[in-house]
Motif scaffolding. Structure first.
Motif, short mmCIF file in Angstrom:
data_model
loop_
_atom_site.label_atom_id
_atom_site.label_comp_id
_atom_site.label_asym_id
_atom_site.label_seq_id
_atom_site.Cartn_x
_atom_site.Cartn_y
_atom_site.Cartn_z
N THR A 145 0.81 -1.22 0.00
CA THR A 145 0.00 0.00 0.00
C THR A 145 0.84 1.27 0.00
O THR A 145 0.31 2.37 -0.16
N SER A 146 2.15 1.15 0.22
CA SER A 146 3.04 2.31 0.15
C SER A 146 4.43 1.83 -0.21
O SER A 146 4.77 0.66 -0.04
N ALA A 147 5.24 2.78 -0.68
CA ALA A 147 6.60 2.44 -1.07
C ALA A 147 7.43 2.08 0.15
O ALA A 147 7.24 2.60 1.25
N ASP A 148 8.40 1.19 -0.05
CA ASP A 148 9.30 0.74 1.01
C ASP A 148 10.64 1.43 0.80
O ASP A 148 11.61 0.83 0.37
N GLY A 149 10.68 2.74 1.11
CA GLY A 149 11.92 3.48 0.88
C GLY A 149 11.69 4.98 0.82
O GLY A 149 10.79 5.51 1.45
N TRP A 150 12.50 5.65 0.02
CA TRP A 150 12.59 7.11 0.00
C TRP A 150 11.29 7.81 -0.37
O TRP A 150 11.10 8.97 -0.01
N THR A 151 10.40 7.17 -1.09
CA THR A 151 9.15 7.81 -1.50
C THR A 151 7.97 7.31 -0.69
O THR A 151 6.82 7.55 -1.05
N GLY A 152 8.23 6.65 0.42
CA GLY A 152 7.16 6.05 1.21
C GLY A 152 6.51 7.03 2.18
O GLY A 152 6.68 8.24 2.11
N LEU A 153 5.75 6.46 3.11
CA LEU A 153 5.03 7.24 4.10
C LEU A 153 5.97 7.77 5.17
O LEU A 153 6.95 7.12 5.53
N ARG A 154 5.64 8.95 5.70
CA ARG A 154 6.41 9.54 6.79
C ARG A 154 5.50 9.85 7.97
O ARG A 154 4.33 10.17 7.80
N TYR A 155 6.08 9.77 9.18
CA TYR A 155 5.38 10.31 10.33
C TYR A 155 5.12 11.80 10.12
O TYR A 155 4.05 12.31 10.43
N ASP A 156 6.15 12.47 9.66
CA ASP A 156 6.15 13.93 9.58
C ASP A 156 6.92 14.34 8.34
O ASP A 156 8.03 13.85 8.11
N TYR A 157 6.35 15.26 7.55
CA TYR A 157 6.97 15.65 6.29
C TYR A 157 7.83 16.91 6.45
O TYR A 157 8.19 17.54 5.46
N GLY A 158 8.19 17.24 7.69
CA GLY A 158 8.99 18.42 7.95
C GLY A 158 10.26 18.12 8.70
O GLY A 158 10.94 17.11 8.46
N ASN A 159 10.57 18.98 9.63
CA ASN A 159 11.82 18.94 10.39
C ASN A 159 11.66 18.01 11.59
O ASN A 159 11.42 18.45 12.72
N TYR A 160 11.81 16.71 11.35
CA TYR A 160 11.45 15.71 12.36
C TYR A 160 12.29 14.46 12.10
O TYR A 160 12.31 13.94 10.99
N TYR A 161 12.99 13.97 13.14
CA TYR A 161 13.94 12.87 12.93
C TYR A 161 14.17 12.13 14.24
O TYR A 161 13.82 12.60 15.33
N ALA A 162 14.78 10.94 14.11
CA ALA A 162 15.24 10.15 15.27
C ALA A 162 14.14 9.93 16.29
O ALA A 162 14.36 10.02 17.49
N SER A 163 12.93 9.62 15.81
CA SER A 163 11.79 9.47 16.70
C SER A 163 11.77 8.09 17.35
O SER A 163 12.45 7.16 16.93
#
Length: 481
Positions: free
Chosen positions: A198-216
């Motif tokens: 249902t979504s890509a497994d990699g760089w074009t996949g789903l994100r928690y957050d599409y901004g300044n957000y990392y190491a969650s």
């Protein structure tokens, strides 16, 4: 999760195996309600290995002191693993008498999560195959692996498996500096995770957050049956400015996480405790915004606010909505927003909020939507948070962030919630389907000089169906007495 007591660091570099750094890890609660920290340490040669720390005094409610046992490290890289790409152990889960943890890594540019098993949480054995891997994704940092209910908001303990359970695998891609997740099935018999298509497994996949957000990192809150996500938003100022401030990042507001009813993505929403900080409230309703209209939200503190707004629009007819260029999915939402910003007139949109705005609008951070018509009957919603006009300081990193929103527009409505706190704007579109965090540093729109507006620069009239905005009080700096 709102008011905090500042304590001394729990673990610091002190031993031969972590003298060059105590890096990310996780905490697991062992039987008997005994917590254990598993973390990555760097030795004097910067070799990465996994270690544990145990509380010195379980009766201390704050667990101030932690002991590193003499049998550390508990997991070292085998000859087939590059020890420079071997870090960030997950919370452990238990199944069929064995504990399991994941450790992020890569082999060439194939990202992967190594799986280790143990009976006693001391001696660990690597499985023959990684739990999961994907080509052309680079190093997988800060992996997270946890179950979610197929239906409902209730969170699950990390060890839960079952027929009504799906699993989430999140990784932080070191090369992209963004986080991606997939939803899939976990086969406990062979310890393999398989994402759905249902979504890509990699760089074009789903994100928690599409901004300044990392190491969650998520954790299960057994007291309230929630899974809570906490992530890091780094600074966008210069390195000298970071050094002057004395820090280089903040933790975003904790978020509840659960599976969308469509089963294809997660929903994220600020934990309900944040509402304890709400103060003065103002409301707007049934206010029409024609092209070029800008309405100020007055009576609150715009530099520190919580804003919930629902927009409605009378028609989604073909002649009322711009056609979607299918190539935009390939070039990415951010590039579309850079090309079609908040001041570029469309048909249905752009409309949304102007946050942290100066009085004459020479500084502002817009958070907005545009609605497009795809070739099929579906409409596509683009959500943007654009920092390019956020500050007159030209030395800053001022990116445009964006994501597509899988929103059902059958009722002709679209919601947005933004948490604004001086240098950070966290925005939740369509009930948490798409989230964008921006770090911004206005020079004029600060403290009492900041303003908040609702705007519409689309040709079609948009209605503020309802708007609730609150001044937000400051959390308390508590003491441990």
């Amino acid at each position: 999760m709102i008011n905090w007591i500042a304590l001394e660091p729990a673990i610091i570099p002190s031993e031969s195996y972590d003298i060059n750094g105590c890096w990310s890890g996780s905490t697991t609660i062992l039987p008997g309600n005994k917590p254990v920290i598993v973390y990555t340490g760097l030795d004097h040669q910067d070799i990465q290995a996994q270690n544990i720390a145990l509380p010195a005094n379980l009766s201390d409610p704050y667990l101030r002191e932690w002991i590193k046992p003499d049998y550390n490290p508990i997991v070292v890289a085998s000859p087939d693993i590059n020890s420079s790409f071997f870090r960030d152990p997950t919370t452990a889960w238990r199944a069929r008498g064995l504990w399991r943890i994941l450790i992020g890594g890569s082999r060439g540019r194939r990202g992967m999560v190594y799986l280790y098993r143990s009976r006693d949480f001391r001696t660990w054995t690597k499985t023959q195959h990684p739990l999961h891997s994907a080509p052309h994704t680079g190093m997988w940092e800060c992996p997270d692996f946890y179950p979610v209910l197929a239906h409902g908001k209730k969170g699950l303990d990390t060890s839960v498996v079952g027929n009504n359970v799906k699993h989430v695998l999140k990784v932080s891609l070191d090369e992209a500096r963004y986080e991606y997740y997939t939803i899939g099935t976990y086969n406990i018999d062979n310890d393999i995770y398989a994402p759905y298509n249902t979504s890509a497994d990699g760089w074009t996949g789903l994100r928690y957050d599409y901004g300044n957000y990392y190491a969650s990192k998520t954790f299960f809150d057994g007291k309230t049956d929630r899974r809570i996500l906490w992530g890091w938003a780094n600074e966008s100022t210069t390195v000298p400015e970071d050094l002057r401030k004395g820090w280089a990042g903040v933790q975003a507001i904790p978020r509840s996480v659960w599976l969308d009813s469509n089963g294809k993505q997660l929903l994220l929403w600020p934990i309900e405790e944040v509402e304890k900080l709400r103060g003065n409230n103002v409301q707007l309703s049934r206010q029409h915004l024609k092209i070029g209209d800008v309405v100020e939200v007055a009576g609150i503190t715009p530099a520190q606010a919580d804003v919930e707004v629902t927009f409605s629009f009378p028609s989604l007819a073909v002649d009322k909505v711009e056609p979607l260029d299918s190539s935009w999915f390939d070039i990415g939402a951010e590039h579309v927003c850079m090309k079609m910003g908040s001041t570029v007139q469309g048909r249905l949109g752009p409309f949304g909020l102007l946050t942290l705005a100066s009085e004459n609008l020479d500084e502002y951070t817009p958070v907005f939507f545009r609605v497009f018509k795809a070739q099929c009957t579906k409409h596509v919603v683009l959500m943007c948070s654009d920092a390019s006009s956020s500050s007159l300081d030209q030395t800053l990193y001022k990116p445009t962030f964006a994501g597509f929103v899988d929103a059902d527009l059958a009722d002709g409505k679209l919601s947005l919630r933004s948490l604004i706190d001086n240098s950070i704007v966290e925005s939740f579109g369509a009930g948490g389907k798409t989230v964008i965090t921006s770090r911004v540093y206005p020079t004029k729109a600060i403290l009492e000089k900041a303003h908040l507006y609702v705007f519409n620069n689309g040709a079609e009239t948009v209605t503020i169906e309802s708007l609730n905005a609150w001044s937000m009080n400051k959390p308390q700096q508590m003491n441990d007495n």
